[in-house]
Design a protein around this motif. Structure first.
Motif, PDB file in Angstrom:
ATOM      1  N   ARG A  85     -35.245  17.252  12.629  1.00 54.24           N
ATOM      2  CA  ARG A  85     -34.982  18.349  11.711  1.00 54.24           C
ATOM      3  C   ARG A  85     -33.487  18.342  11.436  1.00 54.24           C
ATOM      4  NH1 ARG A  85     -35.374  24.853  11.723  1.00 54.24           N
ATOM      5  NH2 ARG A  85     -34.740  24.933   9.578  1.00 54.24           N
ATOM      6  N   ALA A  86     -33.134  18.387  10.157  1.00 48.39           N
ATOM      7  CA  ALA A  86     -31.728  18.369   9.776  1.00 48.39           C
ATOM      8  C   ALA A  86     -31.538  19.191   8.515  1.00 48.39           C
ATOM      9  CB  ALA A  86     -31.267  16.940   9.531  1.00 48.39           C
ATOM     10  N   THR A  87     -30.301  19.648   8.320  1.00 49.37           N
ATOM     11  CA  THR A  87     -29.911  20.283   7.069  1.00 49.37           C
ATOM     12  C   THR A  87     -28.684  19.552   6.568  1.00 49.37           C
ATOM     13  OG1 THR A  87     -28.523  21.916   8.197  1.00 49.37           O
ATOM     14  CG2 THR A  87     -30.815  22.555   7.711  1.00 49.37           C
ATOM     15  N   ALA A  88     -28.548  19.486   5.261  1.00 47.22           N
ATOM     16  CA  ALA A  88     -27.413  18.795   4.656  1.00 47.22           C
ATOM     17  C   ALA A  88     -27.324  19.191   3.193  1.00 47.22           C
ATOM     18  CB  ALA A  88     -27.579  17.287   4.773  1.00 47.22           C
ATOM     19  N   ASP A  89     -26.176  18.908   2.603  1.00 53.67           N
ATOM     20  CA  ASP A  89     -26.031  19.014   1.155  1.00 53.67           C
ATOM     21  C   ASP A  89     -26.408  17.639   0.617  1.00 53.67           C
ATOM     22  OD1 ASP A  89     -25.123  21.616   1.400  1.00 53.67           O
ATOM     23  OD2 ASP A  89     -23.019  21.022   1.450  1.00 53.67           O
ATOM     24  N   THR A  93     -28.016  10.599  -4.450  1.00 56.40           N
ATOM     25  CA  THR A  93     -27.077   9.538  -4.109  1.00 56.40           C
ATOM     26  C   THR A  93     -26.092   9.875  -2.997  1.00 56.40           C
ATOM     27  OG1 THR A  93     -25.560  10.286  -5.841  1.00 56.40           O
ATOM     28  CG2 THR A  93     -27.154   8.555  -6.433  1.00 56.40           C
ATOM     29  N   SER A  94     -26.209  11.046  -2.384  1.00 53.68           N
ATOM     30  CA  SER A  94     -25.254  11.376  -1.324  1.00 53.68           C
ATOM     31  C   SER A  94     -25.838  12.398  -0.354  1.00 53.68           C
ATOM     32  CB  SER A  94     -23.954  11.929  -1.922  1.00 53.68           C
ATOM     33  OG  SER A  94     -24.179  13.205  -2.492  1.00 53.68           O
ATOM     34  N   ALA A  95     -25.228  12.434   0.814  1.00 50.95           N
ATOM     35  CA  ALA A  95     -25.549  13.451   1.813  1.00 50.95           C
ATOM     36  C   ALA A  95     -24.240  13.836   2.492  1.00 50.95           C
ATOM     37  CB  ALA A  95     -26.542  12.914   2.835  1.00 50.95           C
ATOM     38  N   ARG A  96     -23.968  15.146   2.534  1.00 51.21           N
ATOM     39  CA  ARG A  96     -22.746  15.659   3.160  1.00 51.21           C
ATOM     40  C   ARG A  96     -23.094  16.817   4.072  1.00 51.21           C
ATOM     41  NH1 ARG A  96     -20.207  15.289  -2.432  1.00 51.21           N
ATOM     42  NH2 ARG A  96     -21.429  17.165  -2.691  1.00 51.21           N
ATOM     43  N   HIS A  97     -22.186  17.080   4.989  1.00 47.78           N
ATOM     44  CA  HIS A  97     -22.342  18.210   5.916  1.00 47.78           C
ATOM     45  C   HIS A  97     -23.694  18.146   6.636  1.00 47.78           C
ATOM     46  CE1 HIS A  97     -18.803  19.674   3.909  1.00 47.78           C
ATOM     47  NE2 HIS A  97     -19.434  19.697   2.754  1.00 47.78           N
ATOM     48  N   VAL A  98     -23.997  16.965   7.141  1.00 50.15           N
ATOM     49  CA  VAL A  98     -25.272  16.759   7.828  1.00 50.15           C
ATOM     50  C   VAL A  98     -25.212  17.383   9.211  1.00 50.15           C
ATOM     51  CG1 VAL A  98     -26.903  15.024   8.661  1.00 50.15           C
ATOM     52  CG2 VAL A  98     -25.592  14.593   6.567  1.00 50.15           C
ATOM     53  N   ARG A  99     -26.190  18.226   9.506  1.00 52.22           N
ATOM     54  CA  ARG A  99     -26.321  18.849  10.810  1.00 52.22           C
ATOM     55  C   ARG A  99     -27.782  18.723  11.203  1.00 52.22           C
ATOM     56  NH1 ARG A  99     -23.822  21.256   7.197  1.00 52.22           N
ATOM     57  NH2 ARG A  99     -25.514  22.616   6.583  1.00 52.22           N
ATOM     58  N   GLY A 100     -28.006  18.208  12.375  1.00 45.72           N
ATOM     59  CA  GLY A 100     -29.398  18.071  12.759  1.00 45.72           C
ATOM     60  C   GLY A 100     -29.568  17.626  14.185  1.00 45.72           C
ATOM     61  N   ARG A 101     -30.834  17.528  14.554  1.00 44.59           N
ATOM     62  CA  ARG A 101     -31.160  17.055  15.892  1.00 44.59           C
ATOM     63  C   ARG A 101     -32.497  16.341  15.829  1.00 44.59           C
ATOM     64  NH1 ARG A 101     -33.697  22.443  18.405  1.00 44.59           N
ATOM     65  NH2 ARG A 101     -34.030  23.374  16.403  1.00 44.59           N
ATOM     66  N   THR A 128     -24.460   6.862  -1.158  1.00 43.64           N
ATOM     67  CA  THR A 128     -25.253   5.650  -1.219  1.00 43.64           C
ATOM     68  C   THR A 128     -26.501   5.908  -2.044  1.00 43.64           C
ATOM     69  OG1 THR A 128     -26.473   4.012   0.092  1.00 43.64           O
ATOM     70  CG2 THR A 128     -26.425   6.247   0.941  1.00 43.64           C
ATOM     71  N   HIS A 129     -27.228   4.850  -2.340  1.00 40.26           N
ATOM     72  CA  HIS A 129     -28.520   5.055  -2.996  1.00 40.26           C
ATOM     73  C   HIS A 129     -29.597   5.364  -1.962  1.00 40.26           C
ATOM     74  CE1 HIS A 129     -28.666   0.825  -1.843  1.00 40.26           C
ATOM     75  NE2 HIS A 129     -29.973   0.906  -1.922  1.00 40.26           N
ATOM     76  N   ARG A 130     -29.207   5.455  -0.672  1.00 37.48           N
ATOM     77  CA  ARG A 130     -30.151   5.773   0.409  1.00 37.48           C
ATOM     78  C   ARG A 130     -29.571   6.856   1.314  1.00 37.48           C
ATOM     79  NH1 ARG A 130     -31.313  -0.204   2.501  1.00 37.48           N
ATOM     80  NH2 ARG A 130     -30.440   0.796   4.309  1.00 37.48           N
ATOM     81  N   PRO A 131     -29.439   8.102   0.828  1.00 36.06           N
ATOM     82  CA  PRO A 131     -28.854   9.147   1.663  1.00 36.06           C
ATOM     83  C   PRO A 131     -29.660   9.440   2.924  1.00 36.06           C
ATOM     84  CG  PRO A 131     -29.652  10.055  -0.410  1.00 36.06           C
ATOM     85  CD  PRO A 131     -29.741   8.568  -0.517  1.00 36.06           C
ATOM     86  N   ALA A 132     -30.924   9.027   2.994  1.00 33.20           N
ATOM     87  CA  ALA A 132     -31.719   9.243   4.206  1.00 33.20           C
ATOM     88  C   ALA A 132     -31.136   8.499   5.404  1.00 33.20           C
ATOM     89  CB  ALA A 132     -33.166   8.812   3.980  1.00 33.20           C
TER      90      ALA A 132
END
Length: 180
Positions: A85-89, A93-101, A128-132
Protein backbone atom coordinates in the motif's frame (compact mmCIF):
# COMPACT_ATOMS: atom_id res chain seq x y z
CA UNK A 1 33.76 -6.12 -0.78
CA UNK A 2 34.36 -9.84 -1.15
CA UNK A 3 37.79 -10.55 -2.69
CA UNK A 4 36.47 -13.55 -4.65
CA UNK A 5 33.84 -11.31 -6.22
CA UNK A 6 36.47 -8.71 -7.23
CA UNK A 7 38.62 -11.41 -8.82
CA UNK A 8 35.60 -12.84 -10.67
CA UNK A 9 34.70 -9.40 -12.03
CA UNK A 10 38.26 -8.82 -13.22
CA UNK A 11 38.38 -12.24 -14.87
CA UNK A 12 35.03 -11.67 -16.57
CA UNK A 13 36.31 -8.35 -17.89
CA UNK A 14 39.15 -10.20 -19.54
CA UNK A 15 41.98 -8.51 -17.74
CA UNK A 16 44.41 -9.36 -14.98
CA UNK A 17 43.85 -8.00 -11.51
CA UNK A 18 46.75 -5.71 -10.78
CA UNK A 19 47.37 -3.61 -7.67
CA UNK A 20 45.47 -0.34 -7.92
CA UNK A 21 43.24 -1.67 -10.70
CA UNK A 22 40.35 -2.86 -8.56
CA UNK A 23 37.10 -2.36 -10.46
CA UNK A 24 34.69 0.11 -8.92
CA UNK A 25 31.44 -1.80 -9.20
CA UNK A 26 28.64 -2.41 -6.74
CA UNK A 27 28.60 -5.88 -5.20
CA UNK A 28 25.86 -8.20 -6.45
CA UNK A 29 22.46 -8.00 -4.82
CA UNK A 30 21.80 -10.33 -1.91
CA UNK A 31 18.64 -11.55 -3.69
CA UNK A 32 17.13 -11.07 -7.14
CA UNK A 33 13.60 -12.26 -8.00
CA UNK A 34 11.18 -12.16 -10.88
CA UNK A 35 8.20 -10.00 -9.87
CA UNK A 36 4.68 -10.04 -11.30
CA UNK A 37 1.16 -9.07 -10.43
CA UNK A 38 -0.85 -12.23 -9.72
CA UNK A 39 -3.10 -13.38 -12.58
CA UNK A 40 -6.42 -11.56 -12.39
CA UNK A 41 -5.25 -9.37 -9.48
CA UNK A 42 -3.73 -6.13 -10.81
CA UNK A 43 -2.47 -3.25 -8.68
CA UNK A 44 -5.24 -0.68 -8.21
CA UNK A 45 -5.00 3.12 -8.27
CA UNK A 46 -7.57 5.37 -6.57
CA UNK A 47 -8.32 7.78 -8.04
CA UNK A 48 -7.36 6.83 -11.60
CA UNK A 49 -3.89 7.94 -12.78
CA UNK A 50 -3.95 10.53 -15.56
CA UNK A 51 -1.78 13.04 -17.39
CA UNK A 52 -1.34 15.44 -14.48
CA UNK A 53 0.15 14.42 -11.11
CA UNK A 54 -2.28 14.07 -8.23
CA UNK A 55 -2.41 12.19 -4.92
CA UNK A 56 -3.17 8.52 -5.59
CA UNK A 57 -3.40 5.46 -3.34
CA UNK A 58 -1.96 2.24 -4.75
CA UNK A 59 -2.90 -1.17 -3.35
CA UNK A 60 -2.24 -4.71 -4.38
CA UNK A 61 -0.09 -7.79 -4.31
CA UNK A 62 3.00 -8.97 -6.14
CA UNK A 63 4.46 -12.45 -6.55
CA UNK A 64 8.20 -12.98 -6.23
CA UNK A 65 9.46 -16.13 -7.96
CA UNK A 66 12.74 -17.68 -9.04
CA UNK A 67 14.67 -15.84 -6.34
CA UNK A 68 18.45 -16.26 -6.58
CA UNK A 69 21.07 -15.26 -4.03
CA UNK A 70 24.40 -14.81 -5.88
CA UNK A 71 26.39 -14.40 -2.66
CA UNK A 72 24.46 -17.12 -0.79
CA UNK A 73 23.39 -14.79 2.04
CA UNK A 74 19.69 -15.34 1.28
CA UNK A 75 19.90 -18.78 -0.31
CA UNK A 76 16.88 -20.25 1.51
CA UNK A 77 14.46 -17.60 0.15
CA UNK A 78 13.00 -18.87 -3.14
CA UNK A 79 9.71 -17.01 -3.54
CA UNK A 80 7.50 -14.50 -1.81
CA UNK A 81 4.11 -12.84 -1.65
CA UNK A 82 4.10 -9.05 -1.34
CA UNK A 83 1.19 -7.02 0.04
CA UNK A 84 1.65 -3.31 -0.59
CA UNK A 85 0.00 0.00 0.00
CA UNK A 86 1.45 3.35 -1.01
CA UNK A 87 0.43 6.93 -1.67
CA UNK A 88 2.15 9.27 -4.10
CA UNK A 89 1.62 12.14 -6.48
CA UNK A 90 1.38 10.10 -9.67
CA UNK A 91 0.85 10.84 -13.35
CA UNK A 92 1.29 8.62 -16.40
CA UNK A 93 4.96 9.62 -16.53
CA UNK A 94 6.07 10.39 -12.97
CA UNK A 95 5.74 9.56 -9.31
CA UNK A 96 6.73 11.94 -6.50
CA UNK A 97 6.41 12.03 -2.74
CA UNK A 98 6.08 8.26 -2.57
CA UNK A 99 5.17 6.97 0.87
CA UNK A 100 4.33 3.39 1.46
CA UNK A 101 4.97 0.05 3.01
CA UNK A 102 4.96 -3.54 1.97
CA UNK A 103 5.10 -6.88 3.72
CA UNK A 104 6.79 -9.87 2.07
CA UNK A 105 5.99 -13.39 3.24
CA UNK A 106 8.95 -15.57 2.17
CA UNK A 107 8.82 -19.22 1.11
CA UNK A 108 11.57 -21.84 0.74
CA UNK A 109 12.18 -24.62 -1.79
CA UNK A 110 9.44 -26.75 -0.24
CA UNK A 111 6.85 -23.94 -0.33
CA UNK A 112 6.79 -23.50 3.44
CA UNK A 113 6.85 -20.00 4.94
CA UNK A 114 10.28 -18.87 6.18
CA UNK A 115 9.35 -15.55 7.73
CA UNK A 116 8.32 -12.09 6.68
CA UNK A 117 10.00 -8.80 5.90
CA UNK A 118 8.67 -5.26 6.07
CA UNK A 119 9.72 -2.76 3.45
CA UNK A 120 9.45 0.99 3.93
CA UNK A 121 9.03 2.71 0.57
CA UNK A 122 11.46 5.32 -0.62
CA UNK A 123 10.18 8.87 -0.62
CA UNK A 124 12.02 9.72 -3.81
CA UNK A 125 10.79 10.79 -7.21
CA UNK A 126 10.87 9.06 -10.56
CA UNK A 127 10.20 10.53 -13.98
CA UNK A 128 9.76 7.66 -16.41
CA UNK A 129 7.26 5.92 -18.63
CA UNK A 130 6.99 3.35 -15.78
CA UNK A 131 6.19 5.23 -12.55
CA UNK A 132 5.16 1.91 -10.94
CA UNK A 133 8.90 1.20 -10.57
CA UNK A 134 8.91 3.55 -7.57
CA UNK A 135 6.73 1.03 -5.72
CA UNK A 136 9.62 -1.46 -5.72
CA UNK A 137 12.13 0.92 -4.13
CA UNK A 138 12.74 1.18 -0.41
CA UNK A 139 14.53 -0.42 2.53
CA UNK A 140 13.85 -3.66 4.39
CA UNK A 141 13.17 -2.59 8.00
CA UNK A 142 12.32 -5.95 9.59
CA UNK A 143 12.88 -9.65 9.01
CA UNK A 144 15.06 -11.43 6.45
CA UNK A 145 17.30 -8.99 4.51
CA UNK A 146 16.86 -6.26 7.16
CA UNK A 147 18.76 -3.11 6.24
CA UNK A 148 18.99 -3.99 2.54
CA UNK A 149 17.76 -1.53 -0.08
CA UNK A 150 15.17 -2.72 -2.60
CA UNK A 151 14.77 -1.72 -6.24
CA UNK A 152 13.20 -3.01 -9.37
CA UNK A 153 11.24 -2.49 -12.50
CA UNK A 154 7.69 -3.46 -13.36
CA UNK A 155 6.89 -3.48 -17.09
CA UNK A 156 3.17 -2.77 -17.42
CA UNK A 157 0.98 -4.76 -19.78
CA UNK A 158 -0.75 -1.50 -20.76
CA UNK A 159 1.15 1.28 -22.54
CA UNK A 160 1.62 4.98 -21.93
CA UNK A 161 -0.89 5.92 -24.64
CA UNK A 162 -3.72 4.09 -22.85
CA UNK A 163 -2.89 5.87 -19.60
CA UNK A 164 -2.83 9.25 -21.34
CA UNK A 165 -6.12 8.75 -23.21
CA UNK A 166 -8.21 6.71 -20.76
CA UNK A 167 -6.43 6.98 -17.42
CA UNK A 168 -5.05 4.07 -15.44
CA UNK A 169 -7.10 2.40 -12.73
CA UNK A 170 -5.46 -1.06 -12.76
CA UNK A 171 -1.97 -2.25 -13.62
CA UNK A 172 -0.69 -5.72 -14.42
CA UNK A 173 2.94 -6.34 -15.23
CA UNK A 174 6.15 -8.29 -14.81
CA UNK A 175 9.75 -7.43 -14.06
CA UNK A 176 12.64 -7.94 -11.63
CA UNK A 177 13.19 -6.93 -8.02
CA UNK A 178 16.46 -6.85 -6.10
CA UNK A 179 17.23 -6.80 -2.41
CA UNK A 180 20.62 -5.48 -1.43
Amino acid sequence: MDLAWIIAVAAAAGGPLTPGAVPVLAPPAALTCAVATPPGRPLTFAPRVGLTPRPVTVRGNLQLTGCVSPDGSAGALRSGWVSLRATADISCTSARHVRGRAVVVWFGWDGRPLGSSRIRGSEGSLATHRPADTLLGGTVTYGPLKGRPTAGGLMPDAGLIGCATQGLERLSGTGRMTFG
